[in-house]
Design a protein around this motif. Sequence first.
Motif, mmCIF file in Angstrom:
data_model
loop_
_atom_site.group_PDB
_atom_site.id
_atom_site.type_symbol
_atom_site.label_atom_id
_atom_site.label_comp_id
_atom_site.label_asym_id
_atom_site.label_seq_id
_atom_site.Cartn_x
_atom_site.Cartn_y
_atom_site.Cartn_z
ATOM 1 N N VAL A 76 93.705 -40.980 -53.932
ATOM 2 C CA VAL A 76 95.092 -40.521 -53.926
ATOM 3 C C VAL A 76 95.719 -40.687 -55.306
ATOM 4 O O VAL A 76 96.392 -39.784 -55.827
ATOM 5 N N ALA A 134 94.146 -38.173 -57.815
ATOM 6 C CA ALA A 134 94.652 -36.817 -57.587
ATOM 7 C C ALA A 134 96.039 -36.666 -58.189
ATOM 8 O O ALA A 134 96.379 -35.629 -58.772
ATOM 9 N N ILE A 153 96.409 -36.502 -49.897
ATOM 10 C CA ILE A 153 96.231 -35.636 -51.076
ATOM 11 C C ILE A 153 96.742 -34.226 -50.789
ATOM 12 O O ILE A 153 97.440 -33.613 -51.605
#
Length: 362
Positions: free
Chosen positions: A42, A45, A71
């Motif tokens: 997470v 990203a 995400i």
Amino acid sequence: MNKIKVVIVDDSAFMRKAIESMLAKDPEIEIVGQGRNGIDAVEMARNLKPDVMTLDIEMPRMDGLSALEKIMSENPLPVIMVSSLTTEGAEATMKALDLGAVDFIPKEKSFASFGVMNIEDDLRNKIKQFARRTNLMRRLRPASFTRPAASSAPFGGVQAPVAPASRTISKPGHKRIVIIGTSTGGPQSLQKVIPRLPADIGVPIVVVQHMPPNFTQSLAQRLNSLSKLNVIESQGNEKLEPNTVYIAKGGQHLRIKKIGANYVTELNSDAGGHLHVPSVDVTAASVAEAAGKDALGVIMTGMGADGKKGLQLLKLKGGNVIAQDEDSSIVYGMPRAVVEAGIADEIVPLDDIFNRIIFHCK
């Protein structure tokens, strides 16, 4: 030329190294980060803005499914899941694809013998395809279907078939069997076709999706839960029944034979020189021989050209062929091969494929 930025997330150092080794051989790909759990995924990203991510499912602190959901809600990007070749792994993979993952890598075989499976080239090619499709995430919006209610309206309560703006043909006659072939992006795309078909479509539908064993069973169960049609994984030696969808079993070629007035399934695990088992070419060719002009072939999203030869034979025998168009395909490989071979009677968007199947069968 900008390199494709990739993040690798897996709790196994061996797996991270294996994926890194495969991707590092390609000068167009740059690995910009590696993580060990869903929390890392997470954060990477969000902060690294990768073009593509590979993501394990079973990880400590935060699992891959939880990370994927987060995400996709915060920083959506193409995510390839790393999936165990077990029943549980297959079920988790179906969930990941529902959440927006673009594809998956079958874990054990991929890294124990990836040379045999050609997973190395396949993975790099997929990453390039996903990174280049600028509107890919729009196409991967989850299909939120529930099982349709019974309806007395024409076509099972769905919109009556209309000719889409793409190339179509006038009705050539009632079809008695449908063969659908697909690969990368297929599970998501099938959810936009099969659940929209009415319960009284009146013909059997055979689906070949490139997947390992266990995964095709989970796919069948998922589609069955969403559809008015009965969706099952083919077990072989079955008489094809109308209003039933037969998913080709992973690791087995599915052939259709005509015995008397009936179509019957036959399974064979011999690869026979085909890269994919099951193969769309094998099934489509058998449908062509068994049904000829009574068959409708549909080719959807996927890499490579599997299906082209089988559908060429189907067309030669008098059947008709529908190809998904480029804009709605997650990967425009298999449909492109059919279109460029000149055997597609119709080229239509994904959202119109169910309408065209109804048009030809009802």
